[in-house]
Motif scaffolding. Structure first.
Motif, short mmCIF file in Angstrom:
data_model
loop_
_atom_site.label_atom_id
_atom_site.label_comp_id
_atom_site.label_asym_id
_atom_site.label_seq_id
_atom_site.Cartn_x
_atom_site.Cartn_y
_atom_site.Cartn_z
N HIS A 162 0.83 -1.22 0.00
CA HIS A 162 0.00 0.00 0.00
C HIS A 162 0.85 1.26 0.00
O HIS A 162 0.76 2.11 0.88
CB HIS A 162 -0.96 0.01 1.20
N ARG A 163 1.71 1.35 -1.04
CA ARG A 163 2.61 2.50 -1.13
C ARG A 163 3.09 2.70 -2.56
O ARG A 163 3.06 1.79 -3.37
CB ARG A 163 3.81 2.31 -0.21
N VAL A 164 3.55 3.92 -2.81
CA VAL A 164 4.26 4.20 -4.06
C VAL A 164 5.63 3.54 -3.90
O VAL A 164 6.34 3.81 -2.93
CB VAL A 164 4.40 5.72 -4.29
N SER A 165 5.99 2.66 -4.82
CA SER A 165 7.24 1.91 -4.67
C SER A 165 8.34 2.34 -5.64
O SER A 165 9.50 1.97 -5.44
CB SER A 165 6.99 0.41 -4.82
N LEU A 166 7.98 3.13 -6.66
CA LEU A 166 8.97 3.54 -7.64
C LEU A 166 8.39 4.67 -8.48
O LEU A 166 7.21 4.67 -8.79
CB LEU A 166 9.32 2.36 -8.55
N ILE A 167 9.25 5.62 -8.83
CA ILE A 167 8.89 6.67 -9.79
C ILE A 167 10.07 6.80 -10.74
O ILE A 167 11.22 6.89 -10.30
CB ILE A 167 8.62 8.03 -9.12
#
Length: 178
Positions: A162-167
């Motif tokens: 439940h998170r942004v893991s990569l940009i």
């Protein structure tokens, strides 16, 4: 120039002129030799035929002839040709023809986005993507890859954590449209 790591809110923009940003003082279009050598902990290049490594495992690189390559040899090849330079501070530079063409941000930098605890939160914060792909494995939703072509950006949402893991930004497959 906008230093991305000092101004992570710039990544919310659905449109972003990549000629106005830099990561750790490195802009897209700069020679890959600009990436500080001491910060590079791993590299990927076409000179590597076989790789062995992982979490808590020292990286080993092998040439097609079976000869073991040092990290310096792999980095030297990558900065002159194509590849990836992985840095200790959880950022990666994509290299094409000796030039930095992309950035990837992961790890602790993304704690800036920790308040986004659902995919709906991601969409509300980053906006409607130009394209989104569900990542499904064995019937389980692993996450979403959301592409913003106006910023040449991918935002990956990890459905398990439940998170942004990569940009990533720049010349990565899917970042500029089909």
């Amino acid at each position: 120039m906008i230093e991305i790591l000092d101004n992570l809110d710039v990544l919310y923009r659905p449109r972003l002129d990549l000629t106005t940003v830099e990561m750790n003082g490195i802009a897209l279009g700069e020679p890959a030799t600009s990436v500080p050598r001491l910060s590079i902990i791993q590299a990927q290049s076409s000179v590597v035929a076989r790789y062995h490594g992982g979490t808590d495992i020292d990286s080993e690189y092998y040439h097609a002839d079976g000869r073991r390559l040092s990290l310096d040899e792999v980095v030297n090849h990558a900065v002159r040709s194509d590849g990836f330079l992985y840095c200790a501070n959880k950022v990666t530079y994509k290299v094409r023809a000796g030039t930095v063409v992309g950035f990837t941000i992961y790890g602790p930098h993304l704690s800036h986005f920790a308040h986004l605890t659902s995919y709906e939160d991601v969409l509300a914060a980053f906006g409607r993507p130009d394209q989104a792909h569900e990542d499904v494995a064995y019937g389980d939703l692993m996450g979403y890859d959301t592409y913003y072509w106006g910023a040449q950006k991918l935002v990956r949402w990890d459905a398990w954590d439940h998170r942004v893991s990569l940009i990533n930004l720049g010349a990565f497959q899917g970042n500029t449209g089909p």
